[in-house]
Scaffold this active site. Structure first.
Site, PDB file in Angstrom:
ATOM      1  CE  LYS A  37      -4.921  -5.570   2.126  1.00 51.39           C
ATOM      2  NZ  LYS A  37      -6.364  -5.362   2.237  1.00 51.39           N
ATOM      3  NE  ARG A 132     -12.597  -7.803   0.302  1.00 50.34           N
ATOM      4  CZ  ARG A 132     -11.422  -7.228   0.582  1.00 50.34           C
ATOM      5  NH1 ARG A 132     -10.379  -7.380  -0.241  1.00 50.34           N
ATOM      6  NH2 ARG A 132     -11.276  -6.501   1.677  1.00 50.34           N
TER       7      ARG A 132
END
Ligand SMILES: *Cc1c(COP(=O)(O)O)cnc(C)c1O
Length: 357
Positions: A37, A132
């Site tokens: 990514k 997260r």
């Protein structure tokens, strides 16, 4: 089309880095999912990682999985970001393994997979402290039970992610928290879970310190392969290149100027209030790239003595006095990149990408 600014991607070095990390992990029985990514899912980078021995490729974005699926058929692809309910049809078509934490999303994914005659393997994310994604450990057994009973998906593992939002360092304690959840889930399901995915590049420190806990059998590694280091301590993995990526930016002005602006100082182009230290007259280069193309805090000139002063949208200012060299218009400065700068350069349509090696 202009070839500057230009990001050079050394595929040989990336292959080498992947092989070094796969070797380090493999010695402890840990498989590596190569994370692309940071390069917008660049399939050539993915190919280099596969050639280096990673067992699968991972990305956060479905658009990148699509690129990878087209270019590298047959590769096991992981979706690393929890799926958006609005994208489950694409996820079910493209991903082999999906990280998950919401039962409702898992059900939607399962339905979409069944319509395609597929079964998607899922890894339940457990939050061991970074805040997260992931279920809180006390909910993991209940959620695992629900996932195990959901059609169209196969719960193959548990995982966690640290060092992203909270900056929490992976250590023996938080890994033990994950492993105790694994044990409780295995008791609930009455079977072993195949994959225990302990984290990202920040977990490489556990290898380097010799305290990688047994039972963690997968890591998802991006930055460690791409940039040869991880985000928290910037510790180097031995034998990896940190310069697989080079950003070239062209000089458009070279001049001697004061270090302190003339006039009353209000705000800079991005709303900040700049402050300046008077270092007298310095020789400065103005370069043709800016915040649209790079993260100004994460570009590091290769030329010894060059200092990044700042950037606006389209201009980068570098003090070149210390280089003892001339930087006339047309000459290029080369930069090493931190993760934020790599991401920005890869994402900017104005930065040309060139693969070498
Ligand atoms: C980005 C990401 C990774 C890879 O992180 P690196 O620090 O680049 O190794 C791993 N897992 C998840 C869930 C991610 O979002």
């Amino acid at each position: 089309m202009s070839t500057n600014p230009r990001l050079e991607i050394d595929l040989g070095r990336l292959r080498h880095n992947a092989a070094a990390i796969v070797g380090l992990a493999g010695a402890r029985g840990v498989s590596v999912t190569g994370v692309v990514k940071g390069c917008c899912g660049d399939p050539q980078v993915g190919r280099a990682m596969l050639d280096g021995g990673v067992s699968a490729l991972g990305d956060s974005r479905v658009a990148n999985l699509f690129r990878l699926r087209e270019a590298l058929p047959g590769t096991e692809l992981w979706l690393l970001r929890l799926p958006m309910p609005s994208e489950v049809a694409e996820v079910a078509a493209l991903a082999d393994v999906v990280l998950i934490s919401e039962i409702s999303s898992a059900r939607l994914l399962g339905q979409a997979a069944r319509q395609l005659g597929r079964v998607i393997r899922v890894i339940l994310m457990v939050d061991v402290g970074d805040l997260r994604e992931g279920v809180w450990p006390d909910r993991a057994v209940e959620v695992s039970g629900a996932l195990a009973g959901t059609a169209g998906i196969d719960l193959v593992g548990l995982g966690t992610n640290l060092a992203c939002f909270g900056g929490v360092i992976p250590d023996a304690e938080n890994m033990a928290r994950l492993l105790s959840v694994v044990q409780a889930v295995e008791e609930r399901l009455g079977r072993r879970v195949e994959v225990v995915s302990g984290g990202n590049s920040a977990n490489l420190n556990l290898f380097l310190e010799g305290v990688h806990p047994e039972g963690i059998n997968n890591l998802r590694i991006g930055e460690g392969i791409l940039l040869g280091r991880e985000a928290i301590t910037h510790q180097l993995v031995p034998g990896v290149y940190q310069d697989a990526f080079t950003l070239f930016v062209e000089v458009i002005e070279e001049a001697e100027k004061p270090t302190v602006p003339l006039g009353r100082i209000g705000r800079d182009a991005f709303g900040g209030v700049p402050s300046f230290v008077d270092r007298g007259i310095r020789r400065r280069a103005v370069l043709a790239a800016g915040r649209q193309d790079l993260a100004v805090d994460a570009v590091f000139p290769r030329a010894p003595g060059a200092i990044v002063l700042g950037a606006s949208s389209d201009h980068l200012l570098v003090d070149v006095t210390g280089t003892q060299e001339g930087w006339p218009p047309g000459r290029e400065l080369a930069f090493d990149l931190g993760y934020a700068a790599l991401l920005q350069a890869m994402t900017s349509p104005y930065v040309a990408k060139r693969h070498v090696g």
